[in-house]
Scaffold this motif. Structure first.
Motif, PDB file in Angstrom:
ATOM      1  N   LEU A  58      27.329  42.943  41.896  1.00 51.51           N
ATOM      2  CA  LEU A  58      27.566  41.505  41.977  1.00 51.51           C
ATOM      3  C   LEU A  58      29.058  41.220  41.981  1.00 51.51           C
ATOM      4  CD1 LEU A  58      24.845  40.117  39.519  1.00 51.51           C
ATOM      5  CD2 LEU A  58      24.832  39.973  42.019  1.00 51.51           C
ATOM      6  N   LEU A  59      29.479  40.361  42.885  1.00 55.38           N
ATOM      7  CA  LEU A  59      30.867  39.896  42.945  1.00 55.38           C
ATOM      8  C   LEU A  59      30.910  38.507  42.320  1.00 55.38           C
ATOM      9  CD1 LEU A  59      33.801  40.162  43.975  1.00 55.38           C
ATOM     10  CD2 LEU A  59      33.032  39.112  46.116  1.00 55.38           C
ATOM     11  N   TYR A  60      31.695  38.352  41.251  1.00 58.35           N
ATOM     12  CA  TYR A  60      31.761  37.082  40.520  1.00 58.35           C
ATOM     13  C   TYR A  60      33.023  36.308  40.887  1.00 58.35           C
ATOM     14  CZ  TYR A  60      27.976  38.738  37.504  1.00 58.35           C
ATOM     15  OH  TYR A  60      26.767  39.183  37.027  1.00 58.35           O
ATOM     16  N   LYS A  61      32.846  34.995  41.105  1.00 56.56           N
ATOM     17  CA  LYS A  61      33.970  34.092  41.357  1.00 56.56           C
ATOM     18  C   LYS A  61      33.805  32.836  40.502  1.00 56.56           C
ATOM     19  CE  LYS A  61      34.837  35.545  46.141  1.00 56.56           C
ATOM     20  NZ  LYS A  61      34.934  35.105  47.559  1.00 56.56           N
ATOM     21  N   ASP A  62      34.955  32.228  40.129  1.00 59.57           N
ATOM     22  CA  ASP A  62      34.878  31.000  39.337  1.00 59.57           C
ATOM     23  C   ASP A  62      34.698  29.803  40.262  1.00 59.57           C
ATOM     24  OD1 ASP A  62      37.361  30.422  40.443  1.00 59.57           O
ATOM     25  OD2 ASP A  62      38.478  30.969  38.640  1.00 59.57           O
ATOM     26  N   GLN A  63      34.717  28.600  39.691  1.00 56.10           N
ATOM     27  CA  GLN A  63      34.469  27.387  40.479  1.00 56.10           C
ATOM     28  C   GLN A  63      35.539  27.140  41.528  1.00 56.10           C
ATOM     29  OE1 GLN A  63      34.052  24.417  37.426  1.00 56.10           O
ATOM     30  NE2 GLN A  63      31.903  24.932  37.018  1.00 56.10           N
ATOM     31  N   ASN A  64      36.707  27.752  41.370  1.00 56.20           N
ATOM     32  CA  ASN A  64      37.794  27.601  42.344  1.00 56.20           C
ATOM     33  C   ASN A  64      37.796  28.722  43.387  1.00 56.20           C
ATOM     34  OD1 ASN A  64      38.857  25.287  41.000  1.00 56.20           O
ATOM     35  ND2 ASN A  64      39.817  26.659  39.487  1.00 56.20           N
ATOM     36  N   GLY A  65      36.784  29.585  43.330  1.00 52.65           N
ATOM     37  CA  GLY A  65      36.694  30.658  44.300  1.00 52.65           C
ATOM     38  C   GLY A  65      37.529  31.869  43.958  1.00 52.65           C
ATOM     39  N   LYS A  66      38.103  31.900  42.737  1.00 54.15           N
ATOM     40  CA  LYS A  66      38.927  33.038  42.325  1.00 54.15           C
ATOM     41  C   LYS A  66      38.028  34.169  41.825  1.00 54.15           C
ATOM     42  CE  LYS A  66      42.627  34.427  39.151  1.00 54.15           C
ATOM     43  NZ  LYS A  66      43.508  34.007  38.027  1.00 54.15           N
ATOM     44  N   ARG A  67      38.310  35.373  42.294  1.00 54.65           N
ATOM     45  CA  ARG A  67      37.510  36.527  41.907  1.00 54.65           C
ATOM     46  C   ARG A  67      37.753  36.890  40.447  1.00 54.65           C
ATOM     47  NH1 ARG A  67      37.153  42.255  45.262  1.00 54.65           N
ATOM     48  NH2 ARG A  67      35.810  43.363  43.784  1.00 54.65           N
ATOM     49  N   ILE A  68      36.687  37.212  39.739  1.00 56.51           N
ATOM     50  CA  ILE A  68      36.765  37.575  38.325  1.00 56.51           C
ATOM     51  C   ILE A  68      36.699  39.094  38.209  1.00 56.51           C
ATOM     52  CG2 ILE A  68      35.747  37.287  36.037  1.00 56.51           C
ATOM     53  CD1 ILE A  68      36.792  34.698  37.281  1.00 56.51           C
ATOM     54  N   ASP A  69      37.728  39.712  37.615  1.00 56.85           N
ATOM     55  CA  ASP A  69      37.714  41.166  37.478  1.00 56.85           C
ATOM     56  C   ASP A  69      36.801  41.586  36.325  1.00 56.85           C
ATOM     57  OD1 ASP A  69      39.175  41.066  34.978  1.00 56.85           O
ATOM     58  OD2 ASP A  69      41.008  40.787  36.134  1.00 56.85           O
ATOM     59  N   LYS A  70      36.494  42.865  36.271  1.00 56.91           N
ATOM     60  CA  LYS A  70      35.524  43.393  35.302  1.00 56.91           C
ATOM     61  C   LYS A  70      35.969  43.159  33.865  1.00 56.91           C
ATOM     62  CE  LYS A  70      32.774  47.492  34.228  1.00 56.91           C
ATOM     63  NZ  LYS A  70      32.882  47.320  32.784  1.00 56.91           N
ATOM     64  N   GLU A  71      37.263  43.368  33.586  1.00 52.45           N
ATOM     65  CA  GLU A  71      37.764  43.200  32.220  1.00 52.45           C
ATOM     66  C   GLU A  71      37.581  41.770  31.734  1.00 52.45           C
ATOM     67  OE1 GLU A  71      41.905  43.869  29.686  1.00 52.45           O
ATOM     68  OE2 GLU A  71      41.690  44.752  31.685  1.00 52.45           O
ATOM     69  N   THR A  72      37.891  40.799  32.608  1.00 50.21           N
ATOM     70  CA  THR A  72      37.703  39.387  32.256  1.00 50.21           C
ATOM     71  C   THR A  72      36.228  39.069  32.088  1.00 50.21           C
ATOM     72  OG1 THR A  72      39.689  38.820  33.525  1.00 50.21           O
ATOM     73  CG2 THR A  72      38.191  37.004  32.953  1.00 50.21           C
ATOM     74  N   LEU A  73      35.404  39.621  32.980  1.00 48.60           N
ATOM     75  CA  LEU A  73      33.965  39.370  32.932  1.00 48.60           C
ATOM     76  C   LEU A  73      33.358  39.892  31.638  1.00 48.60           C
ATOM     77  CD1 LEU A  73      31.546  38.314  34.677  1.00 48.60           C
ATOM     78  CD2 LEU A  73      31.233  40.686  35.406  1.00 48.60           C
TER      79      LEU A  73
ATOM     80  N   ARG B 213      29.387  33.157  31.829  1.00 52.28           N
ATOM     81  CA  ARG B 213      28.986  33.876  33.043  1.00 52.28           C
ATOM     82  C   ARG B 213      28.048  33.055  33.908  1.00 52.28           C
ATOM     83  NH1 ARG B 213      27.931  40.307  31.860  1.00 52.28           N
ATOM     84  NH2 ARG B 213      29.812  40.722  30.644  1.00 52.28           N
ATOM     85  N   LYS B 214      27.197  32.256  33.273  1.00 56.11           N
ATOM     86  CA  LYS B 214      26.237  31.439  34.017  1.00 56.11           C
ATOM     87  C   LYS B 214      26.934  30.445  34.931  1.00 56.11           C
ATOM     88  CE  LYS B 214      22.294  31.653  30.821  1.00 56.11           C
ATOM     89  NZ  LYS B 214      21.413  30.871  29.922  1.00 56.11           N
ATOM     90  N   ALA B 215      28.141  30.039  34.572  1.00 51.11           N
ATOM     91  CA  ALA B 215      28.885  29.065  35.377  1.00 51.11           C
ATOM     92  C   ALA B 215      29.562  29.697  36.590  1.00 51.11           C
ATOM     93  CB  ALA B 215      29.933  28.375  34.512  1.00 51.11           C
ATOM     94  N   LEU B 216      29.549  31.027  36.676  1.00 46.64           N
ATOM     95  CA  LEU B 216      30.214  31.715  37.782  1.00 46.64           C
ATOM     96  C   LEU B 216      29.300  31.817  38.994  1.00 46.64           C
ATOM     97  CD1 LEU B 216      31.804  34.703  35.800  1.00 46.64           C
ATOM     98  CD2 LEU B 216      32.936  32.582  36.508  1.00 46.64           C
ATOM     99  N   ASP B 217      29.914  31.994  40.157  1.00 41.85           N
ATOM    100  CA  ASP B 217      29.184  32.204  41.401  1.00 41.85           C
ATOM    101  C   ASP B 217      29.040  33.715  41.612  1.00 41.85           C
ATOM    102  OD1 ASP B 217      28.008  31.870  43.899  1.00 41.85           O
ATOM    103  OD2 ASP B 217      29.943  31.897  44.936  1.00 41.85           O
ATOM    104  N   ALA B 218      27.801  34.228  41.624  1.00 45.89           N
ATOM    105  CA  ALA B 218      27.549  35.663  41.758  1.00 45.89           C
ATOM    106  C   ALA B 218      26.989  35.970  43.146  1.00 45.89           C
ATOM    107  CB  ALA B 218      26.575  36.134  40.691  1.00 45.89           C
TER     108      ALA B 218
END
Length: 441
Positions: free
Chosen positions: A111-126, A134-139
């Motif tokens: 799964l590739l996670y992005k925030d509401q602004n379309g910024k990619r979330i790295d594994k450490e942050t996730l 996490r539920k608020a992210l786009d997966a």
């Protein structure tokens, strides 16, 4: 044994996922053409299977779709066992990948996670996020590719022959014969005798052929004695394998019913959906059979499909993705049911087999640590067999993390990983020196 080499340009600029799919298609095409040229005497692996599923030396068992192609790769190159590793894993274990070795792709959905602004979330942050965050992210599902090498593409057999032999024995399938000299599988026999598959199976009456009836939800396979048609002991043994392979093929069809895995099936013999289902049944039966220790040949009623399959794969290799997904689910379902029988018989289940872990074969580090130097930079130090090695620079973030960790397993793991990476060239040099010493001695 060196078979036909499938074409694959490692320097291609195409995405890794596309290269992996194309390589899988090329492997299947090459193998099917070989089987056709052998007049169907050659099976998918052309001999006897390895006991258990293919494995990665660190992460363990690999799933159904990947299993088929790793089993196929093992067979086509004559490797002794389906045990694989990445380049970095080999380095960390003090092993050297043979010059010119070609890797095998292993694919996984992630799964590739992005925030509401379309910024990619790295594994450490996730990892630091709460479940609600996490539920608020786009997966978005994405396909990842890892390049792996067979253990026979390394120098393990030379630097640690005892360990290599142990691993080879771990995957060796026992020879099991009935009173006619045919291969016998007690777990499948028990399943049929007790009628404990997901639908009824007629197996103890004369039948002109094998089939699965979706309307009746019923399998029919010829009696085992009907498969005993060969003249030599080796071929008679393989005749027994054909009996169980036939059951696995039809059993795979039965997994696709609406109340089970609900695969879309073709309306008539020869259409594209029917062809897809035959792909799935062939590959699933091969994966499961190989894991149990026996080969799978193309069934007579599918030989007419071969040219169409080859053409279809050449024109649209991406169909492999949907096939692999279905093979993964169907093979897991079959292996789970067979494992229930193996447990009842006191045998080791395939899905529960101990992973073939391969510990590091590198020298044991002594006096090892990450140190902070006078200039503020970090470095690794270590000795091997009383000889002090040259200090190696370490990335600042690793040094800071090392000193922030309390004493314990996590700190030791970080140190070990850093040492193996920092001294990889030294380790390989030592391995080559050991090899020369062995040859000279």
């Amino acid at each position: 044994m060196q078979n036909r080499k499938y074409n694959h340009n490692a320097g291609d600029s195409k995405p890794q996922t596309q290269l992996a799919i194309e390589k899988f298609a090329e492997m299947m095409i090459a193998r099917m053409e070989e089987m056709k040229e052998s007049h169907w005497k050659k099976g998918w692996i052309d001999g006897y299977g390895s006991y258990g599923l293919p494995q990665n030396v660190v992460s363990g068992t690999l799933n159904g779709g990947n299993s088929f192609f790793l089993q196929l790769d093992t067979a086509m190159h004559g490797y002794k066992m389906p045990l694989y590793m990445t380049f970095l894993q080999a380095q960390n274990m003090g092993l050297r990948i043979n010059k010119g070795a070609e890797s095998m792709p292993v694919i996984f959905w992630d799964l590739l996670y992005k925030d509401q602004n379309g910024k990619r979330i790295d594994k450490e942050t996730l990892d630091a996020m709460t479940r609600e965050e996490r539920k608020a992210l786009d997966a978005t599902p994405i396909l990842r590719v890892y390049k792996e090498f067979n253990v026979d593409q390394t120098n393990l057999a030379e630097v640690n022959p005892q360990k290599y032999e142990q691993l080879q024995q771990r995957f060796k399938a026992p020879e099991m014969k009935d009173d006619k000299g045919m291969y016998v599988n007690a777990a499948i026999d028990r399943m049929l005798q007790r009628q404990e598959w997901v639908c009824p199976v007629q197996y103890d009456q004369l039948a002109p052929g094998a089939s699965y009836s979706p309307s009746k939800d019923r399998i029919v396979i010829p009696m085992k004695a009907q498969f005993n048609i060969s003249n030599t002991p080796e071929e008679v043994y393989k005749d027994g394998m054909e009996y169980y392979s036939t059951f696995l093929h039809e059993a795979t069809h039965s997994t696709g019913s609406p109340e089970r895995l609900n695969r879309i099936k073709g309306k008539q013999f020869g259409d594209s959906q029917y062809g897809h289902e035959e792909y799935v049944a062939e590959m699933t039966a091969a994966v499961v059979g190989n894991s149990l220790g026996f080969d799978k040949r193309i069934l007579d009623n599918n030989t007419a499909y071969i040219q169409g399959w080859i053409q279809n794969l050449r024109e649209n290799p991406k169909i492999i993705l949907s096939i692999l997904s279905d093979v993964n689910r169907a093979s897991n379902m079959l292996l789970e049911k067979i494992d229930q029988q193996k447990i009842a018989l006191g045998e080791t289940p395939i899905l529960g087999m101990k992973d073939a872990q391969l510990e590091s074969v590198s020298p044991k580090f002594e006096n090892a640590a990450i140190v902070k130097q006078k200039n503020g930079e970090y470095a690794a130090r270590a000795s091997v067999n009383g000889t002090e090695l040259e200090m190696k620079p370490v990335a600042r973030e690793i040094g800071i993390r090392y000193f922030s960790l309390p004493e314990g397993k996590e700190k030791q793991r970080l140190l070990t990983t850093t040492l193996n990476s920092s001294y990889a060239n030294d380790i390989n040099s030592m391995s080559r020196q050991r090899e020369r010493a062995i040859k000279i001695g």
